[in-house]
Design a protein around this motif. Structure first.
Motif, mmCIF file in Angstrom:
data_model
loop_
_atom_site.group_PDB
_atom_site.id
_atom_site.type_symbol
_atom_site.label_atom_id
_atom_site.label_comp_id
_atom_site.label_asym_id
_atom_site.label_seq_id
_atom_site.Cartn_x
_atom_site.Cartn_y
_atom_site.Cartn_z
ATOM 1 N N ALA A 229 0.825 -1.205 0.000
ATOM 2 C CA ALA A 229 0.000 0.000 0.000
ATOM 3 C C ALA A 229 0.860 1.255 0.000
ATOM 4 O O ALA A 229 0.564 2.239 -0.691
ATOM 5 C CB ALA A 229 -0.920 -0.002 1.222
ATOM 6 N N LEU A 233 1.068 4.393 -2.626
ATOM 7 C CA LEU A 233 0.942 5.781 -2.197
ATOM 8 C C LEU A 233 2.122 6.592 -2.713
ATOM 9 O O LEU A 233 1.981 7.726 -3.153
ATOM 10 C CB LEU A 233 0.856 5.835 -0.667
ATOM 11 C CG LEU A 233 0.561 7.186 -0.039
ATOM 12 C CD1 LEU A 233 -0.677 7.804 -0.637
ATOM 13 C CD2 LEU A 233 0.390 7.043 1.463
ATOM 14 N N ILE B 345 -4.319 6.879 -0.071
ATOM 15 C CA ILE B 345 -4.244 7.187 1.356
ATOM 16 C C ILE B 345 -5.204 6.283 2.113
ATOM 17 O O ILE B 345 -4.889 5.744 3.170
ATOM 18 C CB ILE B 345 -4.579 8.662 1.639
ATOM 19 C CG1 ILE B 345 -3.494 9.561 1.083
ATOM 20 C CG2 ILE B 345 -4.718 8.894 3.130
ATOM 21 C CD1 ILE B 345 -3.749 11.035 1.345
ATOM 22 N N ALA B 348 -3.727 2.810 2.244
ATOM 23 C CA ALA B 348 -2.607 2.761 3.185
ATOM 24 C C ALA B 348 -3.125 2.835 4.613
ATOM 25 O O ALA B 348 -2.616 2.159 5.504
ATOM 26 C CB ALA B 348 -1.634 3.912 2.910
ATOM 27 N N LEU B 421 1.622 7.028 11.993
ATOM 28 C CA LEU B 421 1.028 6.593 10.756
ATOM 29 C C LEU B 421 -0.454 6.894 10.682
ATOM 30 O O LEU B 421 -0.921 7.627 9.831
ATOM 31 C CB LEU B 421 1.160 5.077 10.655
ATOM 32 C CG LEU B 421 2.356 4.534 9.912
ATOM 33 C CD1 LEU B 421 2.143 3.064 9.756
ATOM 34 C CD2 LEU B 421 2.459 5.195 8.576
ATOM 35 N N LEU B 425 -2.509 9.744 8.463
ATOM 36 C CA LEU B 425 -3.319 9.317 7.333
ATOM 37 C C LEU B 425 -4.779 9.721 7.527
ATOM 38 O O LEU B 425 -5.450 10.138 6.592
ATOM 39 C CB LEU B 425 -3.177 7.800 7.141
ATOM 40 C CG LEU B 425 -1.796 7.371 6.645
ATOM 41 C CD1 LEU B 425 -1.666 5.851 6.650
ATOM 42 C CD2 LEU B 425 -1.526 7.899 5.254
ATOM 43 N N PHE B 527 3.897 14.190 5.332
ATOM 44 C CA PHE B 527 4.170 12.786 5.053
ATOM 45 C C PHE B 527 5.595 12.430 5.414
ATOM 46 O O PHE B 527 5.875 11.343 5.916
ATOM 47 C CB PHE B 527 3.884 12.461 3.578
ATOM 48 C CG PHE B 527 2.441 12.172 3.318
ATOM 49 C CD1 PHE B 527 2.025 11.794 2.047
ATOM 50 C CD2 PHE B 527 1.496 12.259 4.317
ATOM 51 C CE1 PHE B 527 0.693 11.515 1.798
ATOM 52 C CE2 PHE B 527 0.167 11.984 4.076
ATOM 53 C CZ PHE B 527 -0.238 11.609 2.806
#
Lengths: 399, 564
Positions: A229, A233, B345, B348, B421, B425, B527
């Motif tokens: 993933a 991204l 996004i 993830a 994380l 996100l 990020f």
């Protein structure tokens, strides 16, 4: 017991060693799946190297299957009462169908350890049945296998009953109910209690160890998915940041593989030894049951002998024809008593418990070592992999 | 988006609120554009104590960061240690374990220099604003009664929250001030901002969540809402334009009750519509130019709504070629990219969630194994008859202790992972919603322009027809002339409205553009920080865990040597 820790009786030399130290070295290798469907089974090559005079030669290779090992175990259990017979891996009807590579390897390892324990036990290694097992051809083995009727052929329900008897006797004595047919010395009670409790504790630890293996696999899978993933991204971003994401994703996937590897290592080198420990304790329980039987028999015998003696005297007084017969019976009973089966079992068990504890301490120590080693290796690998990313991340922010 | 100054408090805040990783359900924002789905996700971010959270993680003292400002540092912001990564001393030294010992109040070990000044990390997002700050706290919920004009007296109670602001921005009068606001006021603020700042990426406000307020315990709900409000206001404070807006300033500073929002006055809307109806029926709707600045939807002009609907259908079905088309290819490209970004996004984020769960499970099982071994050790020690048993038990204890320690580290690491994380996100997912809002502002502005243009053209052709017809007739037709005059007047007004609409559209386009740039810029920094934070904490904890196990390896190495 670590598979590399094959303790040879007395020495670690190869067969071509000059010294004439007696040795018996066995290895169980090359599992091969044979047969189809429900009838499928695994056969193993069993290689023996020895200089024992009783054996046919310095090296012998035979093919054996799981039920042959069971036969050997049962025979030893019958003949060597009092000795803790090394445990076998479970029959496992379900897994058999799947016969995954992992299952096969686990079983092979356990069988190898089984035979080696027997080969390194000063009494068991003299066993004729062991010689048969290691040397007989397949047809003989098959014939012998089908004749077996040992304690382990009893239905599980019977076995449970034996164990229950033993356990209830413990509590009876504790409650003060005197039952003359049970031995009840404080040390023995303590030992029995210890064994029963021990099984519970070890089984719990083994359960968690097994779950831990699973967790490693799950984490590995999550890391792999996460890595993918993150890469996607990164594709959305361009430039240095995108690259950083890609690298992170790649590292993640690398770590995933490390985790899978570690899971396997954990299974083979920590969880399996714990499982082996549980089985060993269960085997001790079987010996305890045998001891109880022997004790009962001894008491019966004492009773019987008294009766027979009275009977004999009576017959001799009346000069009956039955004297001869009665004398024979009396002699038989007397000689059985002289065999001192029960005393032997007690003596052996006392030695065995020491041997067991020492071996267990060693085996567990190795298992702990391997566990810690694996975890340290994994953690270091993880630290290293992530650390290598930092310079690149640093470069991104300054650009 | 996270302004670095606010980030500290935000972290401290997220901290106290604990890990509900398993409770997060993310809807795919591409499919369900409703703000409410999204906001409920965003608002569940903080909350309820996770049942399995180790007690040492809870640091209740942090709920009001104003009480002890330096608190946020203790959470061992791992990115503070990235100065040291090339040095031999390991992260194990630099990363704090604030949960060793039971009080989370220690600021132990390395005190990272000037956390609020972003130079040490090089992640400063907006160098020009590095000296400004605007810190907002929401606290002290209080239940109050509705005093006046309710139909059933005494039935309406509501909750107000104390909103405290500290700032050095000159546009605000003062450096520290507080007001009391209720949720309805926040809704008003949000609606007003949406009206005034079309085209901007306005952070979505917390959900009204009627269902939750029934289902949850009152306290839980109030706390959840407090947290959500604080997050929302901080996000507004982080937006370079909105933080200085009048609406925001008024909200933060002006004492007393705020006036009723315009849009909740349903009755007046209906009345207004009704009064306009006769005019509309005559086919002469007059669109006041300034009204053009608002989107038709949600406004009071039914006629305009119909017209624009017709227009959008015409656009869609490609009937008449619309005079103004979205031909900014650059924009369309960006839009597509943003959509792609959103999807990734989201993806993830989901994988991060499952990663967090796996890490959590690993930690737990490791702990359980440790405990089982400790029990076994105790048992062996009690029952030991032989010496080897005691030796074995001692080694087992070492292993068990290591397992318990490692378990704790795993769980601490996990908390960090969530912070870096997951939270980042999720913030961005929330932001994506704001982006959608800004894009739809643009679309509806364009639609207004197109509607006006086509109306203008049809009015003009009517005027032409009327002129042509009257030129054929001899003499003066008074009624026709009058009609022509009226028509020409309508055309003039519509022309004005069109110009206003075009200006508005251009303005929104420009807002979109600057916001997209800002998004790109800030996203890079955010990020990057996210990755760094994640990686640094992973390294730190992995080292610690490795140390723990290495010790056991040494202690048990005797077994291996003996048997070789």
């Amino acid at each position: 017991m670590n598979p590399t820790q094959r303790s040879l009786s007395g020495s670690t030399q190869s067969p071509r060693s000059q010294s004439s130290q007696p040795f018996l070295s066995v290895s169980v290798t090359d599992p091969v799946k044979l047969g189809n469907g429900v009838q499928a089974y695994i056969s193993y090559r069993v290689i023996t190297q020895t200089n024992f005079p009783e054996y046919q030669g310095p090296e012998k290779i035979v093919i054996r299957r799981y039920s042959d090992f069971v036969w050997l175990r049962d025979r030893l259990f019958e003949k060597y009462k009092g000795i803790f017979i090394p445990p076998l891996p479970e029959k496992s009807a379900v897994e058999k169908f799947r016969f995954s590579a992992e299952f096969i390897e686990m079983r092979r390892q356990a069988l190898d350890i089984f035979v080696n324990r027997i080969a390194s036990h000063h009494e068991l290694q003299q066993s004729e049945d062991l010689r048969t097992f290691l040397q007989a051809d397949e047809e003989t083995m098959e014939r012998l296998r089908s004749q077996e009727t040992g304690i382990f052929k009893k239905k599980p329900a019977d076995l449970m009953q034996i164990f229950k008897d033993v356990q209830s006797k413990v509590s009876d004595v504790v409650l003060g109910k005197e039952k003359p047919v049970e031995e009840s010395t404080p040390e023995y009670e303590k030992m029995k209690h210890y064994i029963f409790e021990l099984e519970n504790h070890v089984a719990e630890a083994q359960k968690h160890a097994y779950r831990l293996v699973k967790r490693h696999r799950e984490l590995g899978q999550s890391l792999s998915d996460f890595g993918k993933a993150v890469k996607l991204l990164g594709d959305c971003e361009g430039n240095a940041l995108g690259k950083a994401f890609s690298e992170l994703g790649a590292k993640s996937e690398t770590l995933s593989m490390k985790l899978q590897k570690e899971a396997y290592h954990l299974l083979m080198n920590f969880e399996e030894p714990l499982k082996d420990y549980v089985r060993a304790v269960q085997s001790i329980k079987a010996t305890i049951a045998e001891r109880a039987n022997a004790f009962r028999r001894q008491c019966e015998l004492a009773e019987t002998l008294k009766l027979k003696e009275i009977n004999l005297d009576k017959l001799m007084l009346t000069r009956s024809d039955k004297v001869g017969e009665a004398q024979l019976e009396y002699n038989e009973a007397k000689s059985e008593q002289a065999a001192k089966t029960f005393e032997t079992i007690v003596r052996l068990m006392n030695e065995e418990i020491v041997r067991f504890q020492e071996q267990k301490t060693r085996d567990l120590g190795i298992a702990f070592h391997e566990f810690a080693k694996g975890q340290a290796r994994l953690a270091n690998g993880i630290a290293e992999a992530w650390r290598s990313l930092l310079p690149k991340l640093e470069a991104c922010s300054s650009s | 988006m996270m302004d670095s100054e606010n980030q500290g408090f935000e972290e401290a805040h997220l901290y106290a609120s604990k890990e509900e990783m398993e409770n997060l359900v993310l809807d795919d924002p591409l499919n369900s554009k409703s703000y409410s789905n999204y906001r409920s996700t965003v608002s569940t971010l903080s909350d309820t104590q996770h049942p399995l959270a180790p007690p040492i993680v809870a640091t209740p003292a942090v709920s009001d960061p104003l009480l002890s400002p330096p608190h946020y540092r203790e959470f061992g912001n791992p990115s503070a240690s990235d100065n040291h990564y090339i040095d031999p001393p390991s992260y194990g030294d630099v990363i704090f374990s604030p949960f060793d010992g039971n009080n989370g109040n220690d600021v132990n070990g390395v005190d990272s220099p000037g956390r609020s000044s972003d130079s040490s990390q090089g992640h400063s997002r907006s160098p020009s604003s590095s000296s400004e700050y605007l810190k907002i706290t929401v606290s002290n919920p209080v239940k109050e009664q509705e005093t006046s004009n309710s139909l059933v007296p005494g039935s309406n109670s509501y909750v107000t929250y104390l909103i405290t602001t500290r700032t050095n921005i000159p546009e605000f009068d003062g450096s520290e001030f507080s007001v009391r606001r209720r949720f309805r006021d926040v809704v008003t603020l949000s609606d007003r901002l949406a009206e005034s700042y079309r085209g901007f990426f306005i952070p979505p406000r917390p959900d009204k969540s009627i269902v939750e307020s029934q289902v949850m315990q009152k306290q839980e709900f109030v706390e959840q809402r407090r947290v959500a409000l604080e997050k929302y206001l901080r996000r507004l404070a982080a937006h370079p334009v909105i933080k200085k807006s009048d609406e925001f300033k008024v909200f933060l500073q002006v004492q007393g009750k705020l006036p009723l929002p315009m849009t909740t006055d349903v009755t007046s809307r209906v009345l207004d519509g009704a009064s306009k109806l006769p005019k509309q029926l005559m086919g002469e709707s007059v669109i006041a130019p300034q009204e053009v600045v608002q989107p038709a939807k949600g406004g009071r002009d039914l006629m305009r709504l119909f017209k624009e609907l017709k227009q959008s259908m015409a656009n869609d079905w490609g009937g008449s070629k619309p005079p103004v088309v979205e031909e900014d290819k650059d924009f369309l490209d960006k839009k597509e990219k943003v959509q792609e970004l959103e999807q990734q996004i989201n993806n993830a984020s989901q994988q991060a969630e499952s990663l967090v769960k796996s890490q959590q499970d690993m930690g737990e099982t490791m702990g359980e194994l440790g405990l089982a071994l400790i029990k076994l050790t105790k048992f062996e020690n009690e029952e030991a008859v032989l010496n080897c048993q005691r030796v074995g038990a001692a080694d087992m204890k070492g292993l068990a202790t290591a397992a318990v320690k490692a378990s704790r580290f795993h769980r601490e690491l996990n908390t960090q992972t969530v912070k870096h994380l997951q939270d980042t996100l999720h913030e961005y997912l929330g932001l994506m919603l704001a982006v959608h809002g800004a894009f739809s502002d643009r679309t509806s502005a364009l639609l207004t322009v197109q509607t006006l243009l086509s109306e203008l053209s049809s009015l003009q052709s009517r005027a032409e027809k009327l002129e042509a017809a009257s030129s054929k007739i001899f003499g003066v037709d008074k009624s026709r002339n009058r009609k022509l005059e009226e028509l020409k007047e309508t055309i003039r007004v519509t022309e004005d409205a069109k110009n206003v609409a075009i200006r508005e559209y251009e303005r929104i386009k420009e807002n979109n553009r600057t916001e997209l740039e800002r998004l790109d810029r800030e996203r890079q920094t955010d990020f990057l920080n996210m990755l760094k934070g994640f990686v640094v904490s992973q390294v730190g904890y992995a080292e610690k865990i490795a140390n723990v196990w290495t010790k056991v390896v040494e202690e048990t190495s005797g077994y291996v040597n003996d048997n070789s």
